[in-house]
Design a protein around this motif. Sequence first.
Motif, PDB file in Angstrom:
ATOM      1  N   ARG A  55      12.404  34.123   0.530  1.00 45.84           N
ATOM      2  CA  ARG A  55      11.041  34.651   0.502  1.00 45.84           C
ATOM      3  C   ARG A  55      10.567  34.617  -0.939  1.00 45.84           C
ATOM      4  N   VAL A  56       9.504  33.875  -1.206  1.00 47.74           N
ATOM      5  CA  VAL A  56       9.007  33.669  -2.556  1.00 47.74           C
ATOM      6  C   VAL A  56       7.506  33.898  -2.575  1.00 47.74           C
ATOM      7  N   THR A  57       7.054  34.721  -3.504  1.00 43.23           N
ATOM      8  CA  THR A  57       5.625  34.938  -3.717  1.00 43.23           C
ATOM      9  C   THR A  57       5.277  34.473  -5.122  1.00 43.23           C
ATOM     10  N   VAL A  58       4.218  33.671  -5.258  1.00 45.23           N
ATOM     11  CA  VAL A  58       3.800  33.171  -6.564  1.00 45.23           C
ATOM     12  C   VAL A  58       2.307  33.386  -6.743  1.00 45.23           C
ATOM     13  N   ARG A  59       1.939  33.837  -7.928  1.00 44.58           N
ATOM     14  CA  ARG A  59       0.538  34.053  -8.298  1.00 44.58           C
ATOM     15  C   ARG A  59       0.256  33.226  -9.538  1.00 44.58           C
TER      16      ARG A  59
END
Length: 228
Positions: free
Chosen positions: A206-210
């Motif tokens: 699970r990866v979140t990038v902004r």
Amino acid sequence: MPSPLPRSKKLRTALLMAGSVVFVGVVAAILVSTADSGTKHTPAKTKPKQQVVADAKKQSLKLVLGRVVVQNTGFPAAIRPPVRRAVMAATQRYFDRAIQAPLQTGKVNPGFTRLFDTGVNGLAARRDRATLTEAATGPIRSPVRIASSRVRMDGLGDPSGKVALVATSFTLQVNAGTPTGKLKINRHTELTFAYESGQWRVTAYRVTVRRSIGPKTRSTTAHSGPAA
């Protein structure tokens, strides 16, 4: 080295289900602590130390192990030093191949997909590639500063007391200049590893990038489950 995990589909499914509950909680704790809110897992007074590289194009950032936690479903389990080293090495390879390489050359290292098992390899290579990697960002011509939190490691023991799943969780901050404005990237990464065919491979993520360039900001999240 630990012996290969039991290949029983029922046991593996049960472990993955249990592991997902544990590791989703870890990611939530990291996201909350990043927002400067204290939790019982990561008190506000013990913020993770940062490892900073002045120019990521010339020198690779070395990830550093932080807190290690094990959840048990039976007899007490422990993540032994050889397992810690192997999982940290795999996590470092993910960073080098998916993040560092594109910022240097504009291309993901060809070995990127070999980090994942057959169950999620296709998703990582195609559907989630843009979030898992910086393929669309690099190469960056100006100096690149990268900061990383210490890597938290969580393990899940099976009923017999063997560690069946190990997750690494960490955050990254990337800063660089571009012709269109200042580039800022914030990443929250969770990789869950299972021991298969003699190696610890990513079996869930699970990866979140902004990403922000000047006034424009875009956030995406990739996970190894079905598309939302």
